[in-house]
Design a protein around this motif. Structure first.
Motif, PDB file in Angstrom:
ATOM      1  N   GLU A  64       0.893  -1.191   0.075  1.00 40.32           N
ATOM      2  CA  GLU A  64      -0.233  -0.119   0.001  1.00 40.32           C
ATOM      3  C   GLU A  64       0.981   1.353  -0.165  1.00 40.32           C
ATOM      4  O   GLU A  64       0.532   2.329  -0.634  1.00 40.32           O
ATOM      5  N   LEU A  65       2.178   1.240   0.826  1.00 42.41           N
ATOM      6  CA  LEU A  65       2.908   2.398   0.703  1.00 42.41           C
ATOM      7  C   LEU A  65       3.605   2.852  -0.572  1.00 42.41           C
ATOM      8  O   LEU A  65       4.132   3.818  -0.990  1.00 42.41           O
ATOM      9  N   LEU A  66       3.488   1.620  -1.708  1.00 40.59           N
ATOM     10  CA  LEU A  66       4.121   1.833  -3.185  1.00 40.59           C
ATOM     11  C   LEU A  66       2.992   2.247  -3.973  1.00 40.59           C
ATOM     12  O   LEU A  66       3.195   2.584  -5.077  1.00 40.59           O
ATOM     13  N   GLN A  67       1.523   2.035  -3.540  1.00 39.26           N
ATOM     14  CA  GLN A  67       0.518   2.323  -4.706  1.00 39.26           C
ATOM     15  C   GLN A  67       0.562   3.423  -5.468  1.00 39.26           C
ATOM     16  O   GLN A  67       0.144   3.322  -6.639  1.00 39.26           O
ATOM     17  N   ASP A  68       0.900   4.687  -4.932  1.00 37.24           N
ATOM     18  CA  ASP A  68       0.849   5.815  -5.406  1.00 37.24           C
ATOM     19  C   ASP A  68       2.086   6.384  -6.307  1.00 37.24           C
ATOM     20  O   ASP A  68       1.875   7.264  -6.836  1.00 37.24           O
ATOM     21  N   HIS A  69       2.898   5.285  -6.300  1.00 40.42           N
ATOM     22  CA  HIS A  69       4.241   5.825  -7.120  1.00 40.42           C
ATOM     23  C   HIS A  69       4.251   4.809  -8.232  1.00 40.42           C
ATOM     24  O   HIS A  69       4.101   3.590  -8.257  1.00 40.42           O
ATOM     25  N   LYS A  70       4.746   5.503  -9.442  1.00 43.44           N
ATOM     26  CA  LYS A  70       5.014   4.755 -10.701  1.00 43.44           C
ATOM     27  C   LYS A  70       6.530   4.606 -10.687  1.00 43.44           C
ATOM     28  O   LYS A  70       7.283   5.497 -10.513  1.00 43.44           O
ATOM     29  N   PRO A  71       7.075   3.308 -10.990  1.00 44.53           N
ATOM     30  CA  PRO A  71       8.440   2.931 -11.059  1.00 44.53           C
ATOM     31  C   PRO A  71       9.006   3.758 -12.521  1.00 44.53           C
ATOM     32  O   PRO A  71       8.112   3.920 -13.501  1.00 44.53           O
ATOM     33  N   ALA A  72      10.188   4.063 -12.146  1.00 39.76           N
ATOM     34  CA  ALA A  72      11.094   4.649 -13.217  1.00 39.76           C
ATOM     35  C   ALA A  72      11.270   3.422 -14.513  1.00 39.76           C
ATOM     36  O   ALA A  72      11.360   3.956 -15.496  1.00 39.76           O
ATOM     37  N   GLU A  73      11.488   2.492 -13.710  1.00 43.57           N
ATOM     38  CA  GLU A  73      11.687   1.417 -14.874  1.00 43.57           C
ATOM     39  C   GLU A  73      11.378  -0.051 -13.953  1.00 43.57           C
ATOM     40  O   GLU A  73      11.639  -0.045 -12.611  1.00 43.57           O
ATOM     41  N   ILE A  74      11.342  -1.013 -14.828  1.00 53.44           N
ATOM     42  CA  ILE A  74      11.132  -2.361 -14.349  1.00 53.44           C
ATOM     43  C   ILE A  74      12.200  -3.256 -14.768  1.00 53.44           C
ATOM     44  O   ILE A  74      12.014  -3.448 -16.106  1.00 53.44           O
ATOM     45  N   ILE A  75      12.855  -4.042 -14.163  1.00 53.33           N
ATOM     46  CA  ILE A  75      13.682  -4.724 -14.672  1.00 53.33           C
ATOM     47  C   ILE A  75      13.749  -6.327 -14.132  1.00 53.33           C
ATOM     48  O   ILE A  75      13.727  -6.436 -13.238  1.00 53.33           O
ATOM     49  N   LEU A  76      13.698  -7.153 -15.408  1.00 52.81           N
ATOM     50  CA  LEU A  76      13.741  -8.502 -15.061  1.00 52.81           C
ATOM     51  C   LEU A  76      15.133  -9.242 -15.439  1.00 52.81           C
ATOM     52  O   LEU A  76      15.591  -8.938 -16.562  1.00 52.81           O
ATOM     53  N   TYR A  77      15.817  -9.981 -14.474  1.00 54.17           N
ATOM     54  CA  TYR A  77      16.886 -10.829 -14.728  1.00 54.17           C
ATOM     55  C   TYR A  77      17.133 -11.847 -14.135  1.00 54.17           C
ATOM     56  O   TYR A  77      16.322 -12.184 -13.055  1.00 54.17           O
ATOM     57  N   GLU A  78      17.880 -12.904 -14.214  1.00 52.06           N
ATOM     58  CA  GLU A  78      18.275 -13.970 -13.519  1.00 52.06           C
ATOM     59  C   GLU A  78      19.913 -13.994 -13.511  1.00 52.06           C
ATOM     60  O   GLU A  78      20.408 -13.590 -14.207  1.00 52.06           O
TER      61      GLU A  78
END
Length: 153
Positions: free
Chosen positions: A136-150
């Protein structure tokens, strides 16, 4: 026992879950990513049947890993890989990182982490529910980027 795909397919499974909403990765928020990560977390892979071989990690904090300081929500799946004798060899982690521009409200959250392990007599839904306040603390924030990696560790 039902078929369990190999660990080498885990990152692809996560991508598929994130794409299942028919939205671009750049448009997603924590509200979108969390249910997809939990669906990914419910998919069992071909691991040893030990309590710490398949874990989920929810963690966040403000970090500068080789670049500018960013608040990062890191949703990680960790697999324990064994050698031919069945002993621990290394881990493989599949990450979904939501990185946010530095803001005082996010920095003030500090750091947090919580683990869940399959086959350890824990309930995935109870673990997920226990994290709802943090999400809930993060719901109002839009990420600048989303990164997926292994990565192996």
């Amino acid at each position: 026992m039902p078929y369990r795909p190999p660990i080498s397919e885990a990152l692809s499974f996560l991508w598929e879950e994130l794409e299942s909403g028919n939205r671009e990765l750049a448009e997603l928020t924590a509200r979108d990513v969390w249910p997809a990560f939990l669906r990914f977390g419910r998919q069992r892979f071909d691991t040893a049947a030990t309590p710490d071989c398949d874990g989920l990690l929810f963690q966040y904090g403000t970090y500068a890993f080789g670049g500018p300081s960013m608040f990062t929500l890191d949703l990680t799946r960790q697999f324990d890989l064994n050698d031919a004798e069945g002993e621990h060899d290394h881990y493989v982690q599949v990450h979904c990182e939501l990185r946010y521009e530095p803001q005082a409200s996010l920095r003030n959250l500090g750091t947090f982490d919580a683990w869940f392990f399959h086959d350890a007599d824990c309930d995935l839904d109870a673990w997920a529910d226990s994290l709802s306040g943090h999400l809930e603390l993060l719901q109002d924030h839009k990420p600048a980027e989303i990164i997926l990696y292994e990565e192996p560790i």
